[in-house]
Each structure stands twice: as structure tokens, then as C-alpha cells.
Scaffold this motif. Structure first.
Motif, short mmCIF file in Angstrom:
data_model
loop_
_atom_site.label_atom_id
_atom_site.label_comp_id
_atom_site.label_asym_id
_atom_site.label_seq_id
_atom_site.Cartn_x
_atom_site.Cartn_y
_atom_site.Cartn_z
N CYS A 1 75.02 85.36 10.27
CA CYS A 1 76.31 85.94 9.90
C CYS A 1 76.21 87.45 9.78
O CYS A 1 75.11 88.01 9.68
N ASP A 2 77.37 88.09 9.78
CA ASP A 2 77.44 89.53 9.56
C ASP A 2 76.95 89.81 8.13
O ASP A 2 77.38 89.13 7.19
N PRO A 3 76.06 90.80 7.95
CA PRO A 3 75.50 91.01 6.60
C PRO A 3 76.51 91.56 5.61
O PRO A 3 76.32 91.45 4.40
N ILE A 4 77.62 92.15 6.10
CA ILE A 4 78.60 92.75 5.20
C ILE A 4 79.74 91.78 4.92
O ILE A 4 80.05 91.47 3.78
N ARG B 1 79.85 88.57 5.95
CA ARG B 1 79.31 87.21 5.87
C ARG B 1 79.99 86.26 6.86
O ARG B 1 79.89 85.05 6.74
N GLU B 2 80.67 86.82 7.85
CA GLU B 2 81.31 85.97 8.87
C GLU B 2 80.25 85.47 9.84
O GLU B 2 79.44 86.26 10.36
N ASN B 3 80.23 84.15 10.09
CA ASN B 3 79.23 83.56 10.97
C ASN B 3 79.47 84.01 12.41
O ASN B 3 80.61 84.03 12.88
N THR B 4 78.39 84.34 13.12
CA THR B 4 78.54 84.78 14.51
C THR B 4 78.87 83.59 15.42
O THR B 4 79.27 83.77 16.56
N GLY B 5 78.66 82.37 14.93
CA GLY B 5 79.11 81.18 15.64
C GLY B 5 78.14 80.57 16.61
O GLY B 5 78.32 79.42 17.04
N ASP B 6 77.08 81.30 16.99
CA ASP B 6 76.18 80.75 18.00
C ASP B 6 74.70 81.05 17.70
O ASP B 6 73.85 80.93 18.56
N ASN B 7 74.44 81.45 16.47
CA ASN B 7 73.09 81.79 16.00
C ASN B 7 72.48 83.02 16.65
O ASN B 7 71.30 83.27 16.53
N THR B 8 73.28 83.79 17.37
CA THR B 8 72.80 85.08 17.85
C THR B 8 73.30 86.16 16.90
O THR B 8 74.25 85.93 16.15
N PRO B 9 72.70 87.34 16.91
CA PRO B 9 71.61 87.75 17.79
C PRO B 9 70.25 87.27 17.29
O PRO B 9 70.06 87.04 16.10
N ALA B 10 69.33 87.15 18.25
CA ALA B 10 67.93 86.90 17.90
C ALA B 10 67.28 88.23 17.50
O ALA B 10 67.75 89.30 17.89
N VAL B 11 66.21 88.13 16.72
CA VAL B 11 65.36 89.31 16.47
C VAL B 11 64.32 89.33 17.59
O VAL B 11 63.60 88.35 17.78
#
Ligand code: SF4
Length: 279
Positions: free
Chosen positions: A111-114, A116-126
């Protein structure tokens, strides 16, 4: 010069994500079996048996071994003679993660760290890319759960702290973490370099197969001694008491500045999920 197509990268990353979620490495399974044999607490033995059963069911039924399917951390070893064709390597890795988490029905946890909205697809990867000699192209995908990631720390010790100060920091951290990282854990340690290099070394230390000894005997002795100290804490499997709090301590080091001892500890739960492939 060797050409690698981004389509190949997408496919391999997808497959590694699905495999990592369901196939606990044999080194971890062996370590859990040995822990079960060494454990003295009845509850601890029962828990270790359940963890082993859980891993076997996950493999057989092709279902994730834990509900937290983590953040994807992708290490690339890329030969300097390799050329990527067909688009962006970063996008290809993220597309592979997207497909792996969708096709494998893996929980999307990013999710966005600010907001907290989920990006929906588990991206981005580190993504970490290391340039090596030759034509090698190796992908390692780590599925990092955050129960254990949350218990990880970096500190900058003064040189006067010495190796005892490093040890005390690590043992204290594991003690304070208690049941939170789902013990038995693997304790990855990075000592030296800079702040961010210590953290990276600690994470890479988790990739070394369990049951292997450090190539430097003096570091190997520290790993044994610190593991012994951790396993005297009595936290035990899942924090319910017992002998086996950690399966291993793995240490990576590099030279550092005369003014500091950077130390990082990256804790990994028993669901130590990482898979590699070479293209
Ligand atoms: S710490 Fe590990 S075992 Fe515990 S919930 Fe997270 S991924 Fe699962």
C-alpha cells in the motif's frame, strides 16, 4: 553480448513468486525437523510439528503456507555482457510480480505509505541489481513477510562497543521481538559498510542455505555463539516458551569507517520463502 528478452523475465518472476509461496526449501524443512528433535518444551514440539505439516500441505495442495505473502524483494545478478531487450527490466520484474500474485491467488499487501491505499497487485517490488562479470543473469525472489520485517533494525554503534556491543544489540533485539516475528526465526546480520549496506548485507544473509557454515571460521564461531545466546532466551516456537527461538544466525561483513560499526539485523520468520532461477 547476450540478449535477454523482458518477456522471459516476466515469466520467470511470475513462476518464482508462485513457487516461493508454496514450496518451503528443503534446508528450512530439515532445520525445522532438527529443531523439533532438539526442543524440550511439549508445546514447542507440537508447534514445530504443525509448522512442518503446514509446509507439506502447502506444497502438496499448492496453497500459500502463510496468509502474509509479503513484499516481493528481487535480487538480480546481471552480467556486464548481458543486454535486456523488449523494454524496461524494472517493468518486467513488476509485471512478473503482478502476474504471480494474481495467478497464484496470493494476498496483495502493498500500500501507499501515506494514504495506506492498496496498490492492488502487490507491486512495486523492491529490486536490487548487482552487476557481475560475464553473461550471467540470475533472479532471486524473496517473499518477505512483515511480522518479521517489522522486528528488524539498523544502528550505528561506536567503535568502542566492539564485537560484544554488536552481539548485545542483536540478542536484545531478538529478546524484545519476542513472539512477534513468528519464531523460530532466522537472524540475518550485516556488520560494516555504511548504514544502507549493513541493511542489505543483513537481508542477503537470509539467502544463505540453512545448515551451511560461514566460509570465514571466525565469523562461523560468532554465528554459533550468538545463536546459542538467543536460544537461551526461552522465547521458543511461536513465543510460547522453549529452546528453539532461532534456527540460525547468518552474518555478512565488510570493512567500514574507523568512526563507526554499522549493524543491521533482518529477522526472517520460519516461513523463509525465496527461490532463484538463472536465465
Ligand atoms: S511473520 Fe512470517 S509466519 Fe508470521 S505471519 Fe508474517 S509471513 Fe507469516
Amino acid at each position: 553480448m547476450r540478449n535477454i528478452q523482458t518477456d522471459q523475465v516476466v515469466q520467470v518472476v511470475r513462476d518464482l513468486a508462485m513457487l516461493a509461496a508454496t514450496d518451503l526449501g528443503s534446508d528450512v524443512l530439515d532445520a525445522l525437523e532438527q529443531a523439533k528433535a532438539a526442543e524440550t518444551s511439549v508445546t514447542g514440539i507440537d508447534i514445530l510439528g504443525r509448522l512442518i505439516d503446514n509446509a507439506r500441505i502447502a506444497y502438496r495442495e499448492k496453497i500459500p503456507m502463510c496468509q502474509d505473502t509479503g513484499m516481493a524483494v528481487v535480487f538480480i545478478e546481471m552480467g556486464q555482457e548481458v543486454h535486456i531487450e523488449g523494454g524496461s527490466l524494472k517493468e518486467a520484474i513488476n509485471e512478473g510480480v503482478r502476474r504471480g500474485y494474481t495467478d497464484g491467488y496470493l494476498r496483495k499487501s502493498i500500500c501507499d505509505p501515506i494514504t495506506r491505499e492498496n496498490t492492488g497487485d502487490n507491486t512495486p517490488a523492491v529490486i536490487h541489481v548487482e552487476v557481475v562479470e560475464g553473461e550471467r543473469f540470475k533472479i532471486t525472489l524473496v517473499m518477505k513477510g512483515f511480522g518479521s520485517e517489522n522486528m528488524s533494525r539498523v544502528t550505528m554503534l561506536p567503535p568502542s562497543a566492539g564485537i560484544q556491543g554488536v552481539r548485545d544489540f542483536i540478542v536484545q533485539l531478538v529478546s524484545e521481538a519476542g513472539p512477534n516475528p513468528c519464531p523460530p526465526t532466522i537472524v540475518g546480520v550485516g556488520v560494516g559498510g555504511t548504514m544502507e549496506m549493513a541493511a542489505l548485507m543483513a537481508k542477503k544473509a537470509l539467502l544463505r542455505p540453512l545448515g551451511t557454515t560461514h566460509p570465514d571460521p571466525k565469523i562461523g564461531l560468532l554465528e554459533d555463539e550468538w545463536l546459542e545466546r538467543i536460544n537461551r532466551l526461552g522465547i521458543g516456537p511461536q513465543g510460547l516458551g522453549g529452546r528453539v527461538t532461532s534456527l540460525a544466525v547468518h552474518i555478512n561483513t565488510m570493512p567500514t569507517h574507523i568512526a563507526s560499526i554499522p549493524v543491521a539485523v533482518n529477522i526472517q520468520c520460519h516461513a523463509s520463502r525465496h527461490k532463484s532461477a538463472e536465465l
